[in-house]
Design a protein around this motif. Structure first.
Motif, short mmCIF file in Angstrom:
data_model
loop_
_atom_site.label_atom_id
_atom_site.label_comp_id
_atom_site.label_asym_id
_atom_site.label_seq_id
_atom_site.Cartn_x
_atom_site.Cartn_y
_atom_site.Cartn_z
N ARG A 139 0.82 -1.21 0.00
CA ARG A 139 0.00 0.00 0.00
C ARG A 139 0.86 1.27 0.00
NH1 ARG A 139 -5.64 -0.52 1.67
NH2 ARG A 139 -6.16 -2.74 1.71
N ASP A 140 2.00 1.23 0.67
CA ASP A 140 2.91 2.37 0.63
C ASP A 140 3.31 2.69 -0.80
OD1 ASP A 140 3.12 2.72 3.47
OD2 ASP A 140 4.55 1.08 3.56
N LEU A 141 3.70 1.64 -1.54
CA LEU A 141 4.14 1.83 -2.91
C LEU A 141 2.99 2.21 -3.83
CD1 LEU A 141 6.75 -1.05 -3.36
CD2 LEU A 141 6.95 1.14 -2.18
N GLU A 142 1.84 1.62 -3.59
CA GLU A 142 0.66 1.97 -4.40
C GLU A 142 0.28 3.43 -4.20
OE1 GLU A 142 -1.33 -2.51 -4.26
OE2 GLU A 142 -2.07 -0.93 -2.93
N ALA A 143 0.38 3.91 -2.95
CA ALA A 143 0.10 5.33 -2.69
C ALA A 143 1.09 6.22 -3.42
CB ALA A 143 0.12 5.61 -1.19
N GLY A 144 2.38 5.83 -3.40
CA GLY A 144 3.38 6.60 -4.12
C GLY A 144 3.09 6.64 -5.62
N HIS A 145 2.71 5.49 -6.17
CA HIS A 145 2.37 5.41 -7.58
C HIS A 145 1.15 6.27 -7.90
CE1 HIS A 145 1.86 3.69 -11.57
NE2 HIS A 145 0.61 3.39 -11.26
N ASN A 146 0.13 6.20 -7.06
CA ASN A 146 -1.08 6.98 -7.28
C ASN A 146 -0.84 8.48 -7.16
OD1 ASN A 146 -2.58 4.67 -7.72
ND2 ASN A 146 -3.27 4.50 -5.59
N ALA A 147 0.18 8.84 -6.36
CA ALA A 147 0.53 10.26 -6.22
C ALA A 147 1.37 10.75 -7.39
CB ALA A 147 1.29 10.49 -4.92
#
Length: 238
Positions: A176-184
């Motif tokens: 989820r940390d990486l997904e949030a970074g990608h989504n940002a």
């Protein structure tokens, strides 16, 4: 040019011996579900109230009543507080030095977390990360939704005055940390292997690098860590 490093807390910058997920599992079991280790892992890095609701729905087959979620969340808080009192959290090796080196290089550092503010304030006070150590701390109750939504990252940018997502690095130990970074749309997305996910797990999520630890982040960004503060660690950026 990197202007801001947005780092997760539990498992990324702070070692809390997995207490958060033990507390989460205990609260959900008391509330009536029987989550597996895989079920718990799916919610690593998430808003803990959202995690409780999701785990209960997965276990019972129907959305839990809001009062059950609130009761579970209260139970989670009590369990986590007891765990932290018994085994206080501490910074992961080399992380305080890495944070200091980044800030000395004019890279601002913000922490984001799936914890609410009442947990975070006590945790940071315990490890001594109070005034002057960080540039911002964003909790899940500061934004409309937790990870994988990018809102905590955007709030960190807002609080530190950074405008371009290309100039930020996001680092965390969960999908989820990486997904949030990608989504940002972060320019650099780093998975670190100090938490509950391994190279295979994190490698399946969009990222730019995988590193053993946040302690290796200054090296990735070309920032020198003073020799007396350096912590040996073999970098494995990909």
């Amino acid at each position: 040019m990197t202007a801001l490093a947005v780092l997760d807390i539990a498992g990324t910058t702070v070692d809390e011996q997995g207490a958060v997920y033990t507390a989460l599992e205990g609260a959900v079991r008391t509330a009536g579900a029987s989550p597996s280790t895989t079920d718990i892992q799916r919610w690593m890095g998430a808003d803990k109230k959202e995690a409780i609701a999701g785990l209960l729905e997965n276990g019972t087959g129907q959305p839990p009543h809001p009062s059950v979620v609130e009761s579970g969340f209260t139970d989670f808080h009590a369990r986590l507080d007891a765990a932290y009192r018994s085994r206080p959290p501490r910074p992961l090796p080399g992380v305080p030095e890495a944070i200091a080196a980044l800030r000395a290089a004019d890279i601002k550092v913000a922490l984001t977390t799936g914890f609410d503010r009442s947990v975070v304030d006590g945790l940071l006070d315990t490890i001594g990360w109070t005034s002057g150590v960080l540039d911002a701390v964003v909790c899940v109750d500061d934004v409309p939704a937790g990870r994988p939504a990018p809102y905590m990252i955007f709030r960190a940018m807002e609080r530190t005055g950074v405008h371009a997502v290309a100039d930020i690095v996001v680092a965390g130990d969960t999908r989820r940390d990486l997904e949030a970074g990608h989504n940002a749309g972060a320019g650099t997305i780093v998975g670190v292997l100090t938490g509950g996910y391994d190279v295979t797990d994190l490698g399946a999520v969009p990222h730019t690098h995988l590193l053993p630890s946040v302690a290796d982040l200054p090296g990735l960004l070309g920032v020198a860590v003073p020799a007396q503060a350096a912590t040996p660690s073999a970098s494995s950026a990909e």
